[in-house]
Design an enzyme around this catalytic site. Structure first.
Site, PDB file in Angstrom:
ATOM      1  N   ASP A   5       3.769  -3.260  -2.587  1.00  0.00           N
ATOM      2  CA  ASP A   5       3.393  -4.062  -1.414  1.00  0.00           C
ATOM      3  C   ASP A   5       4.574  -4.275  -0.465  1.00  0.00           C
ATOM      4  O   ASP A   5       4.431  -4.126   0.747  1.00  0.00           O
ATOM      5  CB  ASP A   5       2.820  -5.408  -1.867  1.00  0.00           C
ATOM      6  CG  ASP A   5       1.582  -5.248  -2.739  1.00  0.00           C
ATOM      7  OD1 ASP A   5       0.645  -4.570  -2.298  1.00  0.00           O
ATOM      8  OD2 ASP A   5       1.565  -5.784  -3.852  1.00  0.00           O
ATOM      9  N   GLU A  28      -4.409 -10.308  -4.530  1.00  0.00           N
ATOM     10  CA  GLU A  28      -3.497 -11.396  -4.896  1.00  0.00           C
ATOM     11  C   GLU A  28      -3.891 -12.697  -4.199  1.00  0.00           C
ATOM     12  O   GLU A  28      -3.824 -13.770  -4.793  1.00  0.00           O
ATOM     13  CB  GLU A  28      -2.064 -11.006  -4.524  1.00  0.00           C
ATOM     14  CG  GLU A  28      -1.500  -9.896  -5.377  1.00  0.00           C
ATOM     15  CD  GLU A  28      -0.229  -9.293  -4.812  1.00  0.00           C
ATOM     16  OE1 GLU A  28       0.535  -8.701  -5.591  1.00  0.00           O
ATOM     17  OE2 GLU A  28      -0.003  -9.403  -3.594  1.00  0.00           O
TER      18      GLU A  28
END
Length: 246
Positions: A33, A143
């Site tokens: 990420d 997330e």
């Protein structure tokens, strides 16, 4: 994919101009990420983007991967070693808690891990004050939905360019942007303690979370885990509650 990336890059540029700052920075962990974010912010601001590596008892491989991201993206880089800072701060706090008989061994690992994330957040904001940059977060949709981030830690950022994209979509974006293959294929880890991986800690996989967010069928056990995580972490996604005078 090029249209999606162009849209994100334009959005990043708009946020910077809107805030009246000079550019963008991100904390680089060596993971997927943050690698994708590094490539995106470098596209948005080729001369005014910064990737900050913050090792804290971090595996050498993760720092090698973070360095690869610096090279593959062309972003400016900086390294701040927080190992000693964390050790001193957490031992000082722990000593005081022990004197008050308030230290809980079962909470030790998580408390220390969350302090790591919050030290990194503080470091990024200290650097951003000097550069006059916005701090860019790396949370993806999976997330964010599950609350798999530390409140006022890696969740303490100014903007979130990946929050609408699943882990798989972020991986596909990384492939297109030229993120190194060994980063694309590595097990996700927040680097909270030795041997820690996201999926082991959560008790489910990103593939199942991604599928759930798309409305696809997943095993009931995984659905229960995801629902429980979402409900218990609602406070992380909601505005700060404030008392209102009557």
């Amino acid at each position: 994919m090029e249209e999606t990336i162009d849209e994100i890059v334009q959005w990043l540029q708009e946020r910077v101009h809107e805030a009246g700052v000079n550019g963008l920075l991100v904390g680089l962990s060596g993971g997927l990420d943050s690698a994708v974010v590094a490539h995106l912010i470098q596209r948005a601001f080729p001369e005014n983007s910064l990737g900050v590596m913050m090792p804290l008892n971090t595996k050498p491989q993760d720092m090698e991967h973070a360095d690869k991201v610096i090279k593959s993206s062309g972003i400016n880089g900086m390294t701040i070693d927080l190992t000693e800072t964390h050790q001193i701060m957490y031992s000082t706090i722990s000593d005081q808690l022990k004197q008050k008989n308030a230290f809980k061994e079962e909470n030790d690992q998580l408390a220390g891990a969350n302090l790591r994330a919050r030290l990194r957040m503080s470091t990024l904001y200290t650097i951003s004050a000097h550069y006059h940059y916005l701090v860019v977060g790396t949370d993806n949709a999976s997330e964010w939905y599950t609350g798999y981030f530390t409140k006022y830690g890696d969740g303490g950022v100014d903007i979130l360019p990946l929050v609408e994209f699943t882990k798989q979509e972020v991986r596909e974006m990384g492939q297109y942007l030229g993120v190194p293959d060994d980063i694309l294929s590595k097990k996700p880890s927040a680097d909270l303690w030795e041997g820690q991986t996201d999926e082991d800690e959560m008790g489910t996989t990103y593939d199942k979370i991604d599928a759930y967010l798309k409305g696809e069928e997943i095993p009931e056990q995984d659905k229960e885990i995801i629902d429980k995580m979402h409900q218990s972490t609602a406070h992380k996604r909601e505005p700060l509650k404030k008392f209102h005078r009557s």
